[in-house]
Motif scaffolding. Structure first.
Motif, short mmCIF file in Angstrom:
data_model
loop_
_atom_site.label_atom_id
_atom_site.label_comp_id
_atom_site.label_asym_id
_atom_site.label_seq_id
_atom_site.Cartn_x
_atom_site.Cartn_y
_atom_site.Cartn_z
N ILE A 98 1.68 60.29 -24.09
CA ILE A 98 1.65 59.45 -25.30
C ILE A 98 1.97 58.00 -24.91
O ILE A 98 2.85 57.76 -24.09
CB ILE A 98 2.63 59.99 -26.38
CG1 ILE A 98 2.26 59.41 -27.75
CG2 ILE A 98 4.09 59.70 -26.02
CD1 ILE A 98 2.85 60.19 -28.92
N PRO A 99 1.23 57.03 -25.44
CA PRO A 99 1.42 55.65 -24.98
C PRO A 99 2.83 55.09 -25.19
O PRO A 99 3.36 54.43 -24.31
CB PRO A 99 0.39 54.86 -25.79
CG PRO A 99 -0.69 55.85 -26.09
CD PRO A 99 0.03 57.16 -26.30
N LEU A 100 3.46 55.37 -26.36
CA LEU A 100 4.77 54.77 -26.64
C LEU A 100 5.80 55.81 -27.05
O LEU A 100 5.54 56.64 -27.92
CB LEU A 100 4.66 53.71 -27.75
CG LEU A 100 3.87 52.44 -27.41
CD1 LEU A 100 3.68 51.60 -28.66
CD2 LEU A 100 4.61 51.61 -26.34
N ARG A 101 6.97 55.74 -26.41
CA ARG A 101 8.10 56.60 -26.80
C ARG A 101 9.19 55.71 -27.36
O ARG A 101 9.56 54.71 -26.75
CB ARG A 101 8.65 57.34 -25.57
CG ARG A 101 7.63 58.14 -24.80
CD ARG A 101 8.26 58.86 -23.61
NE ARG A 101 9.10 58.01 -22.77
CZ ARG A 101 8.64 57.18 -21.86
NH1 ARG A 101 7.34 57.04 -21.66
NH2 ARG A 101 9.47 56.46 -21.14
N VAL A 102 9.68 56.07 -28.53
CA VAL A 102 10.69 55.24 -29.19
C VAL A 102 11.92 56.07 -29.48
O VAL A 102 11.85 57.08 -30.18
CB VAL A 102 10.12 54.64 -30.50
CG1 VAL A 102 11.15 53.73 -31.15
CG2 VAL A 102 8.83 53.87 -30.22
N GLU A 103 13.06 55.66 -28.92
CA GLU A 103 14.32 56.34 -29.19
C GLU A 103 15.09 55.55 -30.23
O GLU A 103 15.15 54.32 -30.18
CB GLU A 103 15.15 56.45 -27.90
CG GLU A 103 14.51 57.38 -26.88
CD GLU A 103 15.17 57.26 -25.51
OE1 GLU A 103 16.31 56.75 -25.43
OE2 GLU A 103 14.53 57.67 -24.52
N ILE A 104 15.69 56.27 -31.17
CA ILE A 104 16.44 55.61 -32.23
C ILE A 104 17.74 56.37 -32.48
O ILE A 104 17.73 57.51 -32.92
CB ILE A 104 15.62 55.55 -33.54
CG1 ILE A 104 14.30 54.80 -33.29
CG2 ILE A 104 16.41 54.88 -34.65
CD1 ILE A 104 13.21 55.19 -34.23
N GLY A 105 18.85 55.72 -32.17
CA GLY A 105 20.16 56.32 -32.41
C GLY A 105 20.98 55.43 -33.33
O GLY A 105 20.53 54.33 -33.71
N VAL A 148 5.62 58.26 -30.40
CA VAL A 148 6.54 59.32 -30.81
C VAL A 148 7.91 58.69 -31.09
O VAL A 148 8.41 57.88 -30.31
CB VAL A 148 6.64 60.47 -29.77
CG1 VAL A 148 7.11 59.96 -28.40
CG2 VAL A 148 7.57 61.56 -30.28
N LEU A 149 8.44 59.04 -32.24
CA LEU A 149 9.78 58.58 -32.60
C LEU A 149 10.76 59.71 -32.31
O LEU A 149 10.57 60.83 -32.78
CB LEU A 149 9.84 58.21 -34.09
CG LEU A 149 8.81 57.17 -34.57
CD1 LEU A 149 9.01 56.90 -36.06
CD2 LEU A 149 8.91 55.87 -33.77
N GLN A 172 -1.29 56.71 -35.23
CA GLN A 172 -0.84 58.10 -35.28
C GLN A 172 0.59 58.17 -34.76
O GLN A 172 0.86 57.74 -33.63
CB GLN A 172 -1.73 58.97 -34.40
CG GLN A 172 -3.21 58.86 -34.72
CD GLN A 172 -3.57 59.59 -36.00
OE1 GLN A 172 -3.35 60.78 -36.10
NE2 GLN A 172 -4.09 58.86 -36.97
N VAL A 173 1.49 58.67 -35.60
CA VAL A 173 2.91 58.67 -35.26
C VAL A 173 3.47 60.09 -35.31
O VAL A 173 3.22 60.83 -36.25
CB VAL A 173 3.70 57.78 -36.26
CG1 VAL A 173 5.17 57.70 -35.86
CG2 VAL A 173 3.08 56.38 -36.33
N GLU A 174 4.20 60.45 -34.27
CA GLU A 174 4.86 61.75 -34.23
C GLU A 174 6.37 61.53 -34.41
O GLU A 174 6.91 60.52 -33.93
CB GLU A 174 4.68 62.42 -32.85
CG GLU A 174 3.26 62.43 -32.33
CD GLU A 174 2.39 63.46 -33.02
OE1 GLU A 174 2.93 64.50 -33.43
OE2 GLU A 174 1.17 63.20 -33.15
N ILE A 175 7.02 62.46 -35.08
CA ILE A 175 8.48 62.46 -35.10
C ILE A 175 8.93 63.73 -34.40
O ILE A 175 8.50 64.82 -34.75
CB ILE A 175 9.03 62.43 -36.54
CG1 ILE A 175 8.60 61.14 -37.24
CG2 ILE A 175 10.56 62.57 -36.54
CD1 ILE A 175 9.04 61.05 -38.70
#
Ligand SMILES: [Zn+2]
Length: 506
Positions: free
Chosen positions: A362-369, A305-306, A341-344
């Motif tokens: 969900i296996p990976l959480r990605v934060e982007i600022g 998830v992004l 499979q990618v969620e935003i």
């Protein structure tokens, strides 16, 4: 913003494992309650998981020559009566359709009308109705083997339902095969057990013991029932799949006959085998922690998830453009025969957003600022690690390494489950030790005690049932490997015949 100070799920596993399970299911968005007791609504996040389980298993079945078909939901009552043990085994949990329409009753409400001459049973399993088809499809040894699977729902009326683990209606697959010889059918029974064991370990990261059920735990009508048994985190066993050698019992009942190469008339030898949505319950209890479920990447509903972060509203365009281009790049990656499979998730709901995805596993959480973008990097959290452990990775590196990171999570989950199982699998030869081991008062956390006890058994039903009566402990299986008795029966002291796995179970 509610920021959990301790854990996302209350109670914790140690406090109340049973209640923890209910709360985890609720928080994970896998399923919803149903207006019909014992049934479940599987939500998209849960159904995606089931779809992945189906897709992988279906491929594994087809590799062994199995083909899919579909058979009716309703079974004539007379079919079930044909196999005595079978009907006895299922009679107490059958949903029966006795009418075919509704009429206005005296008080204006609807009442069933139009009684059926022969009631129909909603399939609890399909041996008898598939057997009826087989009896018409098979006439010569040249028609054999027949290797069929169906993906379907079944109904077994459940008095004490628990979502995914024991539901009145559940989804499953049932394989049914017919063979010209006993040896071939036995081989198929074993082969499908091996498929289940491989699937459980490689995809669900759920280590299992392959074994044989005792006579009292056998499938009604089977000659031999093989099973895979897994250990949950409360150290109880979960039967995760079964494969039955049915001998000629169902062939006799359904008249599945064929002309052999020697021109004699013979009954076919049949097998059946199945796994169900129960596997999802097993997954939750194998990997879940006090923050929610943890999905093994290989069958996860989604992988990444992004989560864009906007400090100021003017950041939005810039950040979203970056996130969308990253999503596009990630979606081109292939992870174990499936596109990543990618969620935003761009909802502006503060810390609750991250916690929702943690609870959903969900296996990976990605934060982007904006600051990450300035450094062309992303801030990554792994679900198999503590929620505070996050690392900043260069975007290019993350995209390059993402499938390896997922593999590491998959591997880590399997290793954790393996070590739990090893730690709580013990050999017990003394009756007092055996009773102590399964007595909850002996531990600080009564909800979590016991484990798998490898103990000798004389092979007599009575010892098995006494232990069940005293401790609610059953023989989960007699392992296919390493079951040689090492001493005397744990209950009666007579010479042991085998060394089964004893445990409390779901
Ligand atoms: Zn005994």
């Amino acid at each position: 913003m509610s920021k959990p100070t301790k854990t996302a799920i209350t109670p914790t596993r140690a406090e109340d494992y049973t209640e923890w399970y209910q709360q985890v299911v609720k928080a994970s968005d896998l399923a919803d309650r149903s207006p019909v007791r014992g049934c479940m609504v599987i939500k998209p996040w849960g159904y995606a998981l089931w779809e992945n389980i189906m897709r992988v298993l279906d491929g594994m079945f087809k590799e062994t020559g199995v083909k899919n078909a579909y058979f009716p939901l309703f079974i004539p009552l007379s079919f079930l009566e044909k196999e005595a043990q079978h009907v006895e085994g299922f009679a107490k949990e059958c949903a029966v359709v006795s009418h075919h329409r509704l009429e206005k009753g005296a008080d204006g409400g609807l009442v069933p009308a139009g009684a059926l001459a022969e009631p129909l049973v909603v399939r609890p399993t399909s041996e008898t109705i598939i057997g009826d088809s087989f009896s018409r499809w098979i006439s010569s040894y040249r028609d054999l083997p027949i290797l069929i699977n169906q993906w379907a729902n079944v109904v077994r009326w459940e008095l004490r339902p628990r979502v995914f683990l024991r539901t009145t209606e559940f989804l499953w697959q049932e394989g049914h095969t017919a063979h010209a010889s006993a040896a071939e059918a036995v081989k198929r029974t074993q082969m499908m057990l091996d498929v289940y064991a491989r699937f459980a370990e490689e995809f669900l990261a759920m280590p299992v013991i392959k074994g044989r059920k005792t006579a009292s735990e056998r499938f009604p009508g089977a000659v031999d029932t093989l099973c895979i048994e897994a250990m949950m985190q409360d150290r109880k066993g979960l039967q995760a799949g079964t494969s039955h050698f049915l001998g000629q019992n169902f062939a006799r009942a359904s008249q599945i006959k064929f002309q052999s190469a020697q021109e004699t008339e013979e009954y076919a030898w049949t097998t059946s085998w199945g796994v169900s949505t129960r596997l999802i319950g097993g997954l939750i209890m194998t990997h879940g922690d006090d923050d929610g479920i943890i999905l093994p990447p290989k069958i996860a509903s989604s992988h990444v998830v992004l989560m864009p972060i906007f400090r100021k509203s003017e950041d939005r365009t810039n950040v979203m453009a970056y996130v969308e281009s990253l999503a596009k790049e990630l979606k081109e990656k292939i992870y174990h025969d499936r596109r990543l499979q990618v969620e935003i998730d761009d909802r502006d709901i503060g810390g609750a957003r991250g916690w929702e995805w943690i609870k959903k596993g969900i296996p990976l959480r990605v934060e982007i600022g904006p600051r990450d973008i300035a450094g062309d990097s992303v801030y990554v959290g792994r679900r198999d690690q503590d929620h505070q452990t996050k690392v900043s990775l260069k975007r290019e590196y993350f995209v390059e390494e993402v499938t390896q990171i997922l593999d590491k999570i998959q591997q880590n989950l399997l290793e954790r489950a393996l070590s739990l199982k090893e730690e709580h699998t013990v050999t017990i030869d003394d009756k007092n030790d055996f009773y102590d081991f399964f007595t909850p008062q002996n531990t600080e956390k009564p909800e979590i005690h016991g484990g798998f006890a490898l103990s000798n058994w004389c092979g007599v039903d009575e010892c098995e049932s006494k232990i069940k009566e005293d401790l609610a402990v059953t023989i989960r299986c007699i392992p296919l490997r390493g079951n040689t008795p090492t001493g005397r029966c744990i209950y009666c002291g007579k010479p042991g015949e085998s060394r089964p796995v004893f445990a409390k179970a779901y």
